[in-house]
Design an enzyme around this catalytic site. Structure first.
Site, PDB file in Angstrom:
ATOM      1  N   GLY A   1       0.836  -1.194   0.000  1.00 52.05           N
ATOM      2  CA  GLY A   1       0.000   0.000   0.000  1.00 52.05           C
ATOM      3  C   GLY A   1       0.867   1.239   0.000  1.00 52.05           C
ATOM      4  O   GLY A   1       2.024   1.194   0.447  1.00 52.05           O
TER       5      GLY A   1
ATOM      6  N   GLN B   1       2.691   9.979   1.188  1.00 57.16           N
ATOM      7  CA  GLN B   1       4.001   9.319   1.129  1.00 57.16           C
ATOM      8  C   GLN B   1       4.766   9.639  -0.155  1.00 57.16           C
ATOM      9  O   GLN B   1       5.936   9.272  -0.275  1.00 57.16           O
ATOM     10  CB  GLN B   1       3.838   7.797   1.248  1.00 57.16           C
ATOM     11  CG  GLN B   1       3.333   7.363   2.611  1.00 57.16           C
ATOM     12  CD  GLN B   1       3.240   5.860   2.680  1.00 57.16           C
ATOM     13  OE1 GLN B   1       2.235   5.289   2.273  1.00 57.16           O
ATOM     14  NE2 GLN B   1       4.281   5.215   3.173  1.00 57.16           N
TER      15      GLN B   1
ATOM     16  N   CYS C   1       6.218   0.199   7.061  1.00 58.28           N
ATOM     17  CA  CYS C   1       5.737   1.389   6.356  1.00 58.28           C
ATOM     18  C   CYS C   1       6.843   1.844   5.422  1.00 58.28           C
ATOM     19  O   CYS C   1       7.995   1.957   5.837  1.00 58.28           O
ATOM     20  CB  CYS C   1       5.401   2.481   7.368  1.00 58.28           C
ATOM     21  SG  CYS C   1       4.818   3.992   6.581  1.00 58.28           S
ATOM     22  N   LEU C   2       6.489   2.099   4.161  1.00 59.35           N
ATOM     23  CA  LEU C   2       7.521   2.479   3.191  1.00 59.35           C
ATOM     24  C   LEU C   2       8.178   3.814   3.543  1.00 59.35           C
ATOM     25  O   LEU C   2       9.267   4.094   3.054  1.00 59.35           O
ATOM     26  CB  LEU C   2       6.923   2.531   1.776  1.00 59.35           C
ATOM     27  CG  LEU C   2       6.423   1.178   1.242  1.00 59.35           C
ATOM     28  CD1 LEU C   2       5.809   1.350  -0.146  1.00 59.35           C
ATOM     29  CD2 LEU C   2       7.545   0.153   1.204  1.00 59.35           C
TER      30      LEU C   2
ATOM     31  N   HIS D   1      -4.177   1.141   7.715  1.00 57.64           N
ATOM     32  CA  HIS D   1      -2.838   1.756   7.759  1.00 57.64           C
ATOM     33  C   HIS D   1      -2.781   2.957   6.803  1.00 57.64           C
ATOM     34  O   HIS D   1      -2.296   4.032   7.168  1.00 57.64           O
ATOM     35  CB  HIS D   1      -1.795   0.693   7.379  1.00 57.64           C
ATOM     36  CG  HIS D   1      -0.389   1.203   7.292  1.00 57.64           C
ATOM     37  ND1 HIS D   1       0.615   0.768   8.125  1.00 57.64           N
ATOM     38  CD2 HIS D   1       0.194   2.118   6.470  1.00 57.64           C
ATOM     39  CE1 HIS D   1       1.743   1.409   7.821  1.00 57.64           C
ATOM     40  NE2 HIS D   1       1.519   2.213   6.819  1.00 57.64           N
ATOM     41  N   GLU D   2      -3.293   2.769   5.592  1.00 56.90           N
ATOM     42  CA  GLU D   2      -3.199   3.831   4.589  1.00 56.90           C
ATOM     43  C   GLU D   2      -4.139   4.995   4.901  1.00 56.90           C
ATOM     44  O   GLU D   2      -3.787   6.151   4.667  1.00 56.90           O
ATOM     45  CB  GLU D   2      -3.471   3.279   3.181  1.00 56.90           C
ATOM     46  CG  GLU D   2      -2.547   2.145   2.736  1.00 56.90           C
ATOM     47  CD  GLU D   2      -1.056   2.466   2.846  1.00 56.90           C
ATOM     48  OE1 GLU D   2      -0.683   3.650   2.767  1.00 56.90           O
ATOM     49  OE2 GLU D   2      -0.267   1.525   3.037  1.00 56.90           O
TER      50      GLU D   2
ATOM     51  N   HIS E   1      -2.566   7.352   7.182  1.00 58.34           N
ATOM     52  CA  HIS E   1      -1.638   8.300   6.534  1.00 58.34           C
ATOM     53  C   HIS E   1      -2.358   9.584   6.112  1.00 58.34           C
ATOM     54  O   HIS E   1      -1.779  10.666   6.122  1.00 58.34           O
ATOM     55  CB  HIS E   1      -1.004   7.676   5.288  1.00 58.34           C
ATOM     56  CG  HIS E   1       0.226   6.862   5.562  1.00 58.34           C
ATOM     57  ND1 HIS E   1       1.364   7.395   6.126  1.00 58.34           N
ATOM     58  CD2 HIS E   1       0.501   5.557   5.338  1.00 58.34           C
ATOM     59  CE1 HIS E   1       2.292   6.447   6.239  1.00 58.34           C
ATOM     60  NE2 HIS E   1       1.792   5.318   5.765  1.00 58.34           N
TER      61      HIS E   1
HETATM   62 ZN    ZN Z   1       2.746   3.555   5.846  1.00 62.74          ZN
END
Ligand code: ZN
Length: 171
Positions: free
Chosen positions: A50, A55, A96-97, A138-139, A142
């Site tokens: 995701g 991000q 998390c990226l 999670h997304e 963000h």
């Molecule tokens: Zn993340």
């Protein structure tokens, strides 16, 4: 200001955009879709399951997700809204990226419903009690400036403090 999707890259914590509440997308324009396609590319390259618009430096309410890694399963969620979280919660390890090297068990409702606008500009609704439910939560976090740093246990935060500090000092 127009966005050049080819210039988008994943930004890391503690970039300020990751802490902003993202703004709703007013219209699903070709620009928005081009950004979504680029975000799918970046998600696959990373690789991840995701990626949210903040991000890639855009404070927009949009994320892409793909629980399988098969490009046919790419989905975009524009202006997503979560509803009907289950009372049953579950701990599951998340990364998390935007937080390289950091992983922690995060407790979230196991099942949830999401309503959003998709690639075709039309609203859709999905319910999951598996990995997609985890990714959507999670997304969506963000888009509200919330990171797994805020949701991990105090013990994990202490255990990870050196890695977190290293990221904070990279800027
Ligand atoms: Zn993340």
């Amino acid at each position: 200001m127009p966005v050049d999707p080819t210039k988008l890259e994943i930004v890391n914590y503690p970039h300020a955009v990751l802490r902003q509440k993202a703004a709703a997308i007013a219209a699903v324009t070709p620009e928005v879709l081009a950004v979504a396609i680029r975000m799918c590319e970046l998600m696959h390259l990373a690789p991840g399951v995701g990626l949210a618009a903040p991000q890639v430096g855009l404070s927009w309410r949009m994320f892409v997700a793909n629980p399988t890694g098969d490009p046919e399963d790419d989905l975009v969620f524009i202006n997503p809204v979560l509803s009907e979280p289950s009372r049953v919660t579950e701990d599951y390890e998340e990364g998390c990226l935007s937080l390289p090297d950091i992983r922690a068990e995060i407790r979230r409702p196991k099942a949830i419903t999401i309503t959003a606008i998709g690639f075709n500009g039309k609203p859709f609704s999905l319910t999951s009690e598996e990995l997609p439910a985890r990714i959507w939560q999670h997304e969506t976090d963000h888009l509200d400036g919330v990171l797994i740093l805020d949701r991990m246990s105090p013990g994990d935060r202490t255990a990870l403090r050196r890695k977190i500090k290293a990221l904070e000092e990279e800027i």
